[in-house]
Design a protein around this motif. Structure first.
Motif, PDB file in Angstrom:
ATOM      1  N   CYS A 273     -16.525  -8.709 -35.389  1.00  8.74           N
ATOM      2  CA  CYS A 273     -17.235  -9.806 -35.505  1.00  8.74           C
ATOM      3  C   CYS A 273     -17.028 -10.451 -36.843  1.00  8.74           C
ATOM      4  O   CYS A 273     -17.049  -9.810 -37.612  1.00  8.74           O
ATOM      5  CB  CYS A 273     -18.737  -9.416 -35.287  1.00  8.74           C
TER       6      CYS A 273
ATOM      7  N   HIS B 115     -19.031 -12.206 -38.328  1.00 10.83           N
ATOM      8  CA  HIS B 115     -20.148 -12.369 -39.249  1.00 10.83           C
ATOM      9  C   HIS B 115     -20.220 -11.197 -40.255  1.00 10.83           C
ATOM     10  O   HIS B 115     -19.743 -11.445 -41.427  1.00 10.83           O
ATOM     11  CB  HIS B 115     -21.357 -12.402 -38.347  1.00 10.83           C
ATOM     12  N   LYS B 116     -20.294  -9.791 -39.742  1.00  8.39           N
ATOM     13  CA  LYS B 116     -20.352  -8.971 -40.712  1.00  8.39           C
ATOM     14  C   LYS B 116     -19.401  -7.582 -40.162  1.00  8.39           C
ATOM     15  O   LYS B 116     -19.953  -6.402 -40.279  1.00  8.39           O
ATOM     16  CB  LYS B 116     -21.875  -8.456 -41.095  1.00  8.39           C
TER      17      LYS B 116
ATOM     18  N   CYS C 170     -22.918 -10.233 -29.857  1.00  5.07           N
ATOM     19  CA  CYS C 170     -22.503  -9.169 -31.067  1.00  5.07           C
ATOM     20  C   CYS C 170     -23.816  -8.054 -31.039  1.00  5.07           C
ATOM     21  O   CYS C 170     -24.794  -8.586 -31.269  1.00  5.07           O
ATOM     22  CB  CYS C 170     -22.369  -9.725 -32.398  1.00  5.07           C
TER      23      CYS C 170
ATOM     24  N   HIS D 157     -26.061  -8.475 -34.852  1.00  2.89           N
ATOM     25  CA  HIS D 157     -27.147  -9.570 -35.318  1.00  2.89           C
ATOM     26  C   HIS D 157     -27.191 -10.880 -34.126  1.00  2.89           C
ATOM     27  O   HIS D 157     -27.872 -11.638 -34.346  1.00  2.89           O
ATOM     28  CB  HIS D 157     -26.828  -9.923 -36.478  1.00  2.89           C
TER      29      HIS D 157
HETATM   30  S1  FES Z   1     -21.931  -8.705 -37.341  1.00  2.00           S
HETATM   31 FE1  FES Z   1     -21.821  -9.880 -35.566  1.00  2.00          FE
HETATM   32  S2  FES Z   1     -23.563 -10.837 -35.477  1.00  2.00           S
HETATM   33 FE2  FES Z   1     -23.425  -9.951 -37.585  1.00  2.00          FE
END
Ligand code: FES
Length: 112
Positions: free
Chosen positions: A45, A47-48, A64, A67
């Motif tokens: 992902c 994001h993180k 995901c 989060h």
């Molecule tokens: S790591 Fe996927 S939404 Fe935060």
């Protein structure tokens, strides 16, 4: 020119699920929708770094597991207010087998 490589049986991937396939050129998450279309994306992902293959597939999107960001399986783009993009790779099904385009995977490895 496309070189399609055979990575899995379609039936080895659950409907509305995913499977991480290891190719000689790197790991890719292959998603199968309820309608049996397949989509290949990076398993990370943007994001993180959540494992997208463990997310929930709904329609042509995946949520995901970390989060709850939602990404289009077709474009890799984050949906709604979130921003980001997961790399996508050409995938198709032929004779019950899932094929990925090796030329695109090679480009991915070169970019890392
Ligand atoms: S790591 Fe996927 S939404 Fe935060």
């Amino acid at each position: 020119m496309s070189t399609w490589i055979d990575v899995s049986a379609l039936d080895a991937i659950p409907r509305r699920g995913a499977r991480v396939v290891k190719t000689a050129l790197g790991c890719v998450a292959v998603f199968r929708t309820a309608e049996d279309s397949v989509h290949a994306l990076d398993n990370r992902c943007p994001h993180k770094g959540g494992p997208l293959a463990e997310g929930i597939v709904h329609g042509a999107s995946v949520t995901c597991p970390l989060h709850n960001w939602v990404f289009s399986l077709e474009t890799g783009l984050a949906q709604g207010a979130d921003e980001g993009r997961v790399a996508t790779y050409p995938a198709r099904v032929e004779g019950g087998r899932v094929l990925l385009d090796a030329a695109f995977l090679r480009g991915r490895v070169a970019a890392e």
